[in-house]
Design a protein around this motif. Structure first.
Motif, PDB file in Angstrom:
ATOM      1  N   ALA A 250       0.819  -1.212   0.000  1.00 36.99           N
ATOM      2  CA  ALA A 250       0.000   0.000   0.000  1.00 36.99           C
ATOM      3  C   ALA A 250       0.852   1.261   0.000  1.00 36.99           C
ATOM      4  CB  ALA A 250      -0.930   0.002   1.204  1.00 36.99           C
ATOM      5  N   GLU A 251       1.962   1.248   0.705  1.00 38.47           N
ATOM      6  CA  GLU A 251       2.814   2.437   0.785  1.00 38.47           C
ATOM      7  C   GLU A 251       3.379   2.802  -0.589  1.00 38.47           C
ATOM      8  OE1 GLU A 251       6.778   4.127   3.141  1.00 38.47           O
ATOM      9  OE2 GLU A 251       5.984   2.125   3.593  1.00 38.47           O
ATOM     10  N   ALA A 252       3.869   1.791  -1.322  1.00 37.44           N
ATOM     11  CA  ALA A 252       4.403   2.046  -2.658  1.00 37.44           C
ATOM     12  C   ALA A 252       3.307   2.527  -3.591  1.00 37.44           C
ATOM     13  CB  ALA A 252       5.058   0.784  -3.217  1.00 37.44           C
ATOM     14  N   ALA A 253       2.131   1.913  -3.494  1.00 38.36           N
ATOM     15  CA  ALA A 253       1.006   2.318  -4.341  1.00 38.36           C
ATOM     16  C   ALA A 253       0.617   3.768  -4.068  1.00 38.36           C
ATOM     17  CB  ALA A 253      -0.186   1.399  -4.111  1.00 38.36           C
ATOM     18  N   ALA A 254       0.622   4.159  -2.804  1.00 37.72           N
ATOM     19  CA  ALA A 254       0.261   5.535  -2.443  1.00 37.72           C
ATOM     20  C   ALA A 254       1.250   6.531  -3.031  1.00 37.72           C
ATOM     21  CB  ALA A 254       0.208   5.676  -0.929  1.00 37.72           C
ATOM     22  N   LYS A 255       2.529   6.214  -2.994  1.00 35.04           N
ATOM     23  CA  LYS A 255       3.555   7.126  -3.526  1.00 35.04           C
ATOM     24  C   LYS A 255       3.431   7.280  -5.039  1.00 35.04           C
ATOM     25  CE  LYS A 255       6.979   6.418   0.123  1.00 35.04           C
ATOM     26  NZ  LYS A 255       8.342   5.906   0.462  1.00 35.04           N
ATOM     27  N   ILE A 256       3.175   6.171  -5.732  1.00 33.06           N
ATOM     28  CA  ILE A 256       3.028   6.231  -7.194  1.00 33.06           C
ATOM     29  C   ILE A 256       1.784   7.015  -7.559  1.00 33.06           C
ATOM     30  CG2 ILE A 256       2.724   4.867  -9.294  1.00 33.06           C
ATOM     31  CD1 ILE A 256       4.171   2.565  -7.746  1.00 33.06           C
ATOM     32  N   ALA A 257       0.685   6.750  -6.855  1.00 33.48           N
ATOM     33  CA  ALA A 257      -0.567   7.461  -7.124  1.00 33.48           C
ATOM     34  C   ALA A 257      -0.397   8.949  -6.851  1.00 33.48           C
ATOM     35  CB  ALA A 257      -1.694   6.891  -6.264  1.00 33.48           C
ATOM     36  N   HIS A 258       0.363   9.281  -5.826  1.00 30.41           N
ATOM     37  CA  HIS A 258       0.601  10.694  -5.501  1.00 30.41           C
ATOM     38  C   HIS A 258       1.330  11.398  -6.643  1.00 30.41           C
ATOM     39  CE1 HIS A 258       1.337  14.164  -2.880  1.00 30.41           C
ATOM     40  NE2 HIS A 258       2.558  14.193  -3.392  1.00 30.41           N
ATOM     41  N   SER A 259       2.321  10.724  -7.215  1.00 28.42           N
ATOM     42  CA  SER A 259       3.059  11.303  -8.345  1.00 28.42           C
ATOM     43  C   SER A 259       2.157  11.493  -9.559  1.00 28.42           C
ATOM     44  CB  SER A 259       4.254  10.413  -8.707  1.00 28.42           C
ATOM     45  OG  SER A 259       5.190  10.352  -7.658  1.00 28.42           O
ATOM     46  N   LEU A 260       1.379  10.471  -9.869  1.00 29.60           N
ATOM     47  CA  LEU A 260       0.460  10.564 -11.006  1.00 29.60           C
ATOM     48  C   LEU A 260      -0.576  11.664 -10.797  1.00 29.60           C
ATOM     49  CD1 LEU A 260      -0.110   6.780 -11.764  1.00 29.60           C
ATOM     50  CD2 LEU A 260       0.778   8.473 -13.388  1.00 29.60           C
ATOM     51  N   LYS A 261      -1.030  11.805  -9.584  1.00 28.18           N
ATOM     52  CA  LYS A 261      -2.016  12.840  -9.270  1.00 28.18           C
ATOM     53  C   LYS A 261      -1.465  14.220  -9.608  1.00 28.18           C
ATOM     54  CE  LYS A 261      -2.343  13.964  -4.990  1.00 28.18           C
ATOM     55  NZ  LYS A 261      -2.613  13.866  -3.536  1.00 28.18           N
ATOM     56  N   GLY A 262      -0.226  14.471  -9.214  1.00 29.26           N
ATOM     57  CA  GLY A 262       0.377  15.764  -9.500  1.00 29.26           C
ATOM     58  C   GLY A 262       0.609  15.999 -10.974  1.00 29.26           C
ATOM     59  N   GLU A 263       1.062  14.967 -11.673  1.00 29.93           N
ATOM     60  CA  GLU A 263       1.338  15.103 -13.107  1.00 29.93           C
ATOM     61  C   GLU A 263       0.061  15.359 -13.894  1.00 29.93           C
ATOM     62  OE1 GLU A 263       3.383  11.511 -14.025  1.00 29.93           O
ATOM     63  OE2 GLU A 263       4.954  11.898 -12.555  1.00 29.93           O
ATOM     64  N   LEU A 264      -0.987  14.608 -13.575  1.00 36.03           N
ATOM     65  CA  LEU A 264      -2.264  14.785 -14.279  1.00 36.03           C
ATOM     66  C   LEU A 264      -2.876  16.146 -13.973  1.00 36.03           C
ATOM     67  CD1 LEU A 264      -3.622  11.198 -13.636  1.00 36.03           C
ATOM     68  CD2 LEU A 264      -3.074  12.153 -15.883  1.00 36.03           C
ATOM     69  N   GLY A 265      -2.752  16.569 -12.739  1.00 39.66           N
ATOM     70  CA  GLY A 265      -3.249  17.888 -12.374  1.00 39.66           C
ATOM     71  C   GLY A 265      -2.487  18.989 -13.083  1.00 39.66           C
ATOM     72  N   TYR A 266      -1.205  18.766 -13.293  1.00 38.46           N
ATOM     73  CA  TYR A 266      -0.355  19.745 -13.981  1.00 38.46           C
ATOM     74  C   TYR A 266      -0.851  19.981 -15.398  1.00 38.46           C
ATOM     75  CZ  TYR A 266       4.032  22.107 -15.202  1.00 38.46           C
ATOM     76  OH  TYR A 266       4.957  23.029 -15.584  1.00 38.46           O
ATOM     77  N   PHE A 267      -1.395  18.929 -16.017  1.00 39.58           N
ATOM     78  CA  PHE A 267      -1.935  19.048 -17.368  1.00 39.58           C
ATOM     79  C   PHE A 267      -3.375  19.555 -17.368  1.00 39.58           C
ATOM     80  CE2 PHE A 267       1.406  15.856 -18.437  1.00 39.58           C
ATOM     81  CZ  PHE A 267       2.037  16.596 -19.430  1.00 39.58           C
TER      82      PHE A 267
END
Length: 211
Positions: A140-157
């Protein structure tokens, strides 16, 4: 300093406290703006209590950043008013990717847009694969970190609707709801694939057609 609040090893609160300790001995003060994906009043207060001078929520928009800097350095010219569109829905239809909106977020810098799109197209497939693997492994910890990165990248677009899926996965990860994460992850992956296809199609359009 633009201080990312959620960093590995040492978070932004701790880093700011260390900087302020050093500055007290030298009688100086470096302006620090918190940058965080959270937008709650409590998070803002915590940033200010930690010694930061301002607060910005992701995804960053050029005008918001300029206004925050102007508040710290009022002698600098104030940013001009501009309409920054970030909506990813129109008439109930979800668009895969709005290049115009993304370009506005980058203050019209087409070279920078091409660069960040290229980075996203290269990184997103790996991130999605790692997210699937983390969920399958129950990490779960690794999944949360990856999802956090994707969240920022998608929001950036400017893809707020799609970014919300990544945010949901991050929240479910911290709650330990792996089965729910798998369902939302599939929805996220389908939408990211659509975004990537839209970006690739846009890149293949000749310049004379675009203009």
């Amino acid at each position: 300093i633009l201080m990312d609040v959620q960093m590995p090893e040492m978070d932004g609160y701790t880093a700011t406290a260390r900087i302020r300790e050093l500055e007290r001995a030298r009688n100086m003060h470096t302006p620090i703006l918190a940058v965080t994906a959270h937008a709650l009043q409590g998070d803002r207060d915590r940033c200010l209590e930690a010694g930061m001078d301002g607060y910005l929520s992701k995804p960053l928009a050029g005008k918001e950043l300029a206004e925050a800097v102007h508040r710290i350095f009022p002698e600098e010219p104030a940013p001009e008013d501009a309409e920054v569109g970030s909506a990813d829905q129109e008439n109930g239809v979800v668009h895969a990717w709005d290049a115009t909106s993304a370009l506005e977020r980058l203050d019209g810098d087409e070279n920078l847009l091409a660069e960040v799109v290229e980075i996203f197209l290269g990184e997103a497939p790996r991130q999605l694969a790692e997210l699937r693997a983390a969920i399958a492994a129950g990490n779960a910890e690794a999944a949360a970190k990856i999802a956090h990165s994707l969240k920022g990248e998608l929001g950036y677009f400017g893809m707020a609707e799609v970014s919300a899926y990544a945010r949901q996965i991050e929240n479910l990860a911290w709650q330990g709801k792996l089965e729910d994460m798998e369902i939302v992850s599939t929805a996220l992956e389908n939408r990211v694939q659509a975004i990537m296809e839209s970006m690739q199609n846009a890149a293949r359009v000749p310049a004379e057609v675009k203009g």
